[in-house]
Scaffold this motif. Sequence first.
Motif, PDB file in Angstrom:
ATOM      1  N   LYS A   1     -69.124 -16.354  34.537  1.00 60.11           N
ATOM      2  CA  LYS A   1     -68.349 -15.122  34.595  1.00 60.11           C
ATOM      3  C   LYS A   1     -67.928 -14.726  33.195  1.00 60.11           C
ATOM      4  O   LYS A   1     -68.029 -15.503  32.262  1.00 60.11           O
TER       5      LYS A   1
ATOM      6  N   GLY B   1     -65.115 -14.197  31.778  1.00 63.38           N
ATOM      7  CA  GLY B   1     -64.039 -14.967  31.174  1.00 63.38           C
ATOM      8  C   GLY B   1     -62.717 -14.393  31.573  1.00 63.38           C
ATOM      9  O   GLY B   1     -62.644 -13.240  31.975  1.00 63.38           O
ATOM     10  N   GLY B   2     -61.686 -15.184  31.541  1.00 61.90           N
ATOM     11  CA  GLY B   2     -60.387 -14.701  31.965  1.00 61.90           C
ATOM     12  C   GLY B   2     -60.234 -14.844  33.458  1.00 61.90           C
ATOM     13  O   GLY B   2     -61.205 -15.007  34.185  1.00 61.90           O
ATOM     14  N   PRO B   3     -59.033 -14.731  33.941  1.00 60.77           N
ATOM     15  CA  PRO B   3     -58.764 -15.004  35.353  1.00 60.77           C
ATOM     16  C   PRO B   3     -59.090 -13.869  36.296  1.00 60.77           C
ATOM     17  O   PRO B   3     -59.008 -14.026  37.506  1.00 60.77           O
ATOM     18  N   THR B   4     -59.477 -12.708  35.776  1.00 61.72           N
ATOM     19  CA  THR B   4     -59.624 -11.561  36.666  1.00 61.72           C
ATOM     20  C   THR B   4     -61.064 -11.103  36.799  1.00 61.72           C
ATOM     21  O   THR B   4     -61.334  -9.925  37.011  1.00 61.72           O
ATOM     22  N   ASP B   5     -61.995 -12.004  36.642  1.00 62.45           N
ATOM     23  CA  ASP B   5     -63.396 -11.614  36.689  1.00 62.45           C
ATOM     24  C   ASP B   5     -64.135 -12.312  37.812  1.00 62.45           C
ATOM     25  O   ASP B   5     -63.794 -13.403  38.217  1.00 62.45           O
ATOM     26  N   THR B   6     -65.209 -11.660  38.255  1.00 66.88           N
ATOM     27  CA  THR B   6     -66.022 -12.183  39.348  1.00 66.88           C
ATOM     28  C   THR B   6     -66.962 -13.268  38.854  1.00 66.88           C
ATOM     29  O   THR B   6     -67.564 -13.145  37.786  1.00 66.88           O
ATOM     30  N   GLN B   7     -67.111 -14.310  39.653  1.00 67.58           N
ATOM     31  CA  GLN B   7     -68.018 -15.406  39.352  1.00 67.58           C
ATOM     32  C   GLN B   7     -69.357 -15.149  40.044  1.00 67.58           C
ATOM     33  O   GLN B   7     -69.391 -14.786  41.222  1.00 67.58           O
ATOM     34  N   TYR B   8     -70.464 -15.336  39.302  1.00 66.54           N
ATOM     35  CA  TYR B   8     -71.808 -15.127  39.834  1.00 66.54           C
ATOM     36  C   TYR B   8     -72.565 -16.439  39.826  1.00 66.54           C
ATOM     37  O   TYR B   8     -72.441 -17.237  38.886  1.00 66.54           O
TER      38      TYR B   8
END
Lengths: 113, 110
Positions: free
Chosen positions: A94, A96-103
């Motif tokens: 993803k 980076g950071g806590p507000t992003d979607t993981q792929y």
Amino acid sequence: DGGITQSPKYLFRKEGQNVTLSCEQNLNHDAMYWYRQDPGQGLRLIYYSQIVNDFQKGDIAEGYSVSREKKESFPLTVTSAQKNPTAFYLCASKVGGPTDTQYFGPGTRLTVL
Amino acid sequence: GIQVEQSPPDLILQEGANSTLRCNFSDSVNNLQWFHQNPWGQLINLFYIPSGTKQNGRLSATTVATERYSLLYISSSQTTDSGVYFCAVEEGGYGQNFVFGPGTRLSVLP
């Protein structure tokens, strides 16, 4: 096409051998992750890396090692110290950071013979 | 560490039925995602939803962060909806540990 690739799709290993699973992404993501999934179970975090040349252990890091020499690559080595390595291994990334979607990549199925 | 529970563990539906999947988590989170794992093992992002409500076609999700739960709604289910649905939360402040729930296995019958 942008995405995450894992190779090989299937891998067979003899007991006592180390084996390296490949994970490559062309999404320009900073963070990358390795998970293990056993049959009928959820995913458990092995290692993660937030930036190049840095990585941290997850919940089940014993018997595994990683490197992060390039932003796009995060290979996982399953060592002979891993007692029960037969599993499905998934790589993710993803931005980076806590507000992003993981792929996620398509996964590698490792079988120890 | 944070605990994530999902219910029900298994769900069998007839095509066209609606369903609600639940995810409970034990602490505040910065990131909550729902995934669908297809029969070939590929995980597909459904929603990034740390709070509020989102909709995408027949699927919608609601997270009530103050009460530490999230719901995934599937309407007019199709056989292609079959698979395992996971809820995952990120604890810590920055790209740290993702914790997955045990999943809900959905089977949609024709």
